[in-house]
Design a protein around this motif. Structure first.
Motif, mmCIF file in Angstrom:
data_model
loop_
_atom_site.group_PDB
_atom_site.id
_atom_site.type_symbol
_atom_site.label_atom_id
_atom_site.label_comp_id
_atom_site.label_asym_id
_atom_site.label_seq_id
_atom_site.Cartn_x
_atom_site.Cartn_y
_atom_site.Cartn_z
ATOM 1 N N ALA A 178 0.825 -1.209 0.000
ATOM 2 C CA ALA A 178 0.000 0.000 0.000
ATOM 3 C C ALA A 178 0.861 1.262 0.000
ATOM 4 C CB ALA A 178 -0.932 -0.010 1.210
ATOM 5 N N CYS A 179 2.027 1.188 0.624
ATOM 6 C CA CYS A 179 2.923 2.352 0.680
ATOM 7 C C CYS A 179 3.560 2.658 -0.669
ATOM 8 C CB CYS A 179 4.024 2.113 1.714
ATOM 9 S SG CYS A 179 3.463 2.160 3.428
ATOM 10 N N ALA A 180 3.555 1.686 -1.566
ATOM 11 C CA ALA A 180 4.226 1.868 -2.856
ATOM 12 C C ALA A 180 3.630 3.024 -3.651
ATOM 13 C CB ALA A 180 4.157 0.576 -3.663
ATOM 14 N N LEU A 181 2.332 3.282 -3.461
ATOM 15 C CA LEU A 181 1.673 4.361 -4.197
ATOM 16 C C LEU A 181 2.346 5.698 -3.931
ATOM 17 C CD1 LEU A 181 -0.677 5.423 -5.937
ATOM 18 C CD2 LEU A 181 -2.034 5.597 -3.828
ATOM 19 N N PHE A 182 2.812 5.902 -2.692
ATOM 20 C CA PHE A 182 3.455 7.162 -2.312
ATOM 21 C C PHE A 182 4.974 7.027 -2.234
ATOM 22 C CE2 PHE A 182 -0.731 7.019 -0.137
ATOM 23 C CZ PHE A 182 -1.343 8.064 -0.816
ATOM 24 N N ARG A 183 5.493 5.874 -2.621
ATOM 25 C CA ARG A 183 6.921 5.575 -2.548
ATOM 26 C C ARG A 183 7.445 5.728 -1.116
ATOM 27 N NH1 ARG A 183 9.073 4.138 -6.926
ATOM 28 N NH2 ARG A 183 11.149 4.199 -5.979
ATOM 29 N N LEU A 184 6.639 5.258 -0.169
ATOM 30 C CA LEU A 184 7.046 5.234 1.231
ATOM 31 C C LEU A 184 7.651 3.875 1.557
ATOM 32 C CD1 LEU A 184 3.973 7.028 2.846
ATOM 33 C CD2 LEU A 184 6.177 8.020 2.228
ATOM 34 N N SER A 185 8.441 3.840 2.609
ATOM 35 C CA SER A 185 9.213 2.635 2.918
ATOM 36 C C SER A 185 8.446 1.602 3.725
ATOM 37 C CB SER A 185 10.480 3.023 3.687
ATOM 38 O OG SER A 185 10.133 3.616 4.933
ATOM 39 N N GLY A 186 7.341 2.004 4.337
ATOM 40 C CA GLY A 186 6.591 1.070 5.169
ATOM 41 C C GLY A 186 6.704 1.371 6.649
ATOM 42 N N VAL A 187 7.452 2.405 7.016
ATOM 43 C CA VAL A 187 7.528 2.842 8.416
ATOM 44 C C VAL A 187 6.266 3.644 8.720
ATOM 45 C CG1 VAL A 187 8.794 4.237 10.089
ATOM 46 C CG2 VAL A 187 10.037 2.885 8.396
ATOM 47 N N SER A 188 5.486 3.172 9.664
ATOM 48 C CA SER A 188 4.186 3.800 9.913
ATOM 49 C C SER A 188 4.241 4.925 10.939
ATOM 50 C CB SER A 188 3.179 2.745 10.393
ATOM 51 O OG SER A 188 3.641 2.123 11.584
ATOM 52 N N HIS A 189 5.268 4.914 11.810
ATOM 53 C CA HIS A 189 5.351 5.927 12.865
ATOM 54 C C HIS A 189 6.762 6.533 12.890
ATOM 55 C CE1 HIS A 189 1.845 3.583 14.111
ATOM 56 N NE2 HIS A 189 1.465 4.630 14.819
ATOM 57 N N PRO A 190 7.009 7.560 12.091
ATOM 58 C CA PRO A 190 8.332 8.203 12.105
ATOM 59 C C PRO A 190 8.652 8.754 13.493
ATOM 60 C CG PRO A 190 6.981 8.999 10.285
ATOM 61 C CD PRO A 190 6.075 8.207 11.159
ATOM 62 N N TYR A 191 9.908 8.688 13.867
ATOM 63 C CA TYR A 191 10.278 9.144 15.215
ATOM 64 C C TYR A 191 10.069 10.642 15.386
ATOM 65 C CZ TYR A 191 14.678 11.221 13.563
ATOM 66 O OH TYR A 191 15.612 12.008 12.936
ATOM 67 N N TRP A 192 10.017 11.392 14.286
ATOM 68 C CA TRP A 192 9.887 12.842 14.373
ATOM 69 C C TRP A 192 8.437 13.311 14.253
ATOM 70 C CZ3 TRP A 192 7.535 13.622 9.809
ATOM 71 C CH2 TRP A 192 7.872 12.785 8.733
#
Length: 306
Positions: free
Chosen positions: A80-94
């Protein structure tokens, strides 16, 4: 904490800079490979002559929020993250860090972004243009100059090239290739060199930023000569490449904006932390018997501290 008047203040440590190389920055920026962690550019846009829209915290978090999938379903979530070219990390530390902005705190890092790009690309273009023997010969006959390193055997046989060596080669490369390669190739190489040197100034003004931008634009104006001359090739297959899918080239577009936001990039270099590898790893490792490195290195460091 207390302010000068004695009043208690609820303070937050600002996240000004995250000094990391490109792969680590992409991981912390929650984007997958071949995607810029600073702008909205992908590998198809790395060679563009203009800077793309910033990849802000709001953009990344809104994209993550729009994914209607349980992150614990790893494979489905990653797809599902591929659509936005995201890596799959759901909760960034920042994500809940006040005023944290990835497009700002991922500051330019000279050691890896500039000097690394120089050795991996600029030098390789010149080696292919002149040939190993010719470029080594030209470096070997450079007269000795006090304070500058010499390369009596050339540069093509150098092993474990460190940041210091890359800087030393930069001092001579334009002179070495002048008059032997296409004028446009020389101009493009020199433009990138000017970009690096100006960006490393300890103090920069708006006029300096304009000059940095102009140097980068000059490279883009002449860069096609590098491909037309067949100098841009794959590192393993040596096949001619007709694209500019170089992540660190795209990051150069963000140097001038970063200077305007957080100051000179020189203060965000990884030189200090990288040098620690020598003091706390390489030097202690040289005193081991090449067996069980970790325990012997730790024992050596403990003894040094006592």
């Amino acid at each position: 904490m207390s302010d000068p008047r004695g009043n208690l203040r609820y303070c937050f440590t600002p996240l000004v800079s995250c000094i990391v190389d490109t792969p680590e920055a992409a991981m912390m920026g929650c984007v997958r490979g071949l995607t810029s962690h600073v702008t909205m550019a992908t590998y198809k846009n790395y060679g563009d002559a203009q800077r793309h829209e910033s990849r802000t915290a709001a953009v990344t978090l809104s994209q993550l929020a729009s994914i209607d999938c349980d992150p614990l379903l790893v494979e489905e979530y990653f797809t599902a993250c591929a659509l936005f070219r995201l890596s799959g990390v759901s909760h960034p530390y920042w994500r809940d860090w006040p005023f944290a902005e990835p497009s700002r705190f991922f500051t330019p890092e000279g050691l890896h972004h500039w000097h690394g790009e120089f050795w991996s690309h600029d030098v390789q273009w010149c080696i292919r243009g002149l040939g190993d023997a010719e470029i080594d010969f030209r470096f070997s006959i450079i007269p000795p100059i006090t304070g500058l390193r010499r390369f009596p055997t050339g540069i093509t046989t150098l092993k474990q090239v460190c940041g210091r060596t890359k800087r030393d080669v930069q001092r001579f490369l334009v002179v070495v290739i002048a008059g032997t390669m296409s004028p446009d190739v020389v101009i493009a190489t020199r433009a990138l060199m000017e970009f690096r040197y100006m960006s490393q100034a300890p103090s920069l003004t708006s006029a300096s930023c304009d000059q940095i931008k102009a140097a980068l634009q000059e490279f883009h104006h002449h860069k096609n000569a590098i491909i037309e001359s067949g100098l841009r090739r794959g590192p393993t297959t040596s096949a001619i490449l007709e694209h500019w899918r170089i992540p660190k080239l795209e990051l150069l577009q963000s140097v001038a904006p970063s200077i305007e936001q957080v100051g000179s990039p020189l203060q965000w270099s990884a030189d200090t932390t990288e040098h620690a590898h020598i003091e706390v790893v390489k030097d202690p490792a040289s005193m081991t018997n090449n067996q069980n490195y970790s325990s012997q290195i730790c024992r050596s460091l403990d003894r040094d501290e006592k």
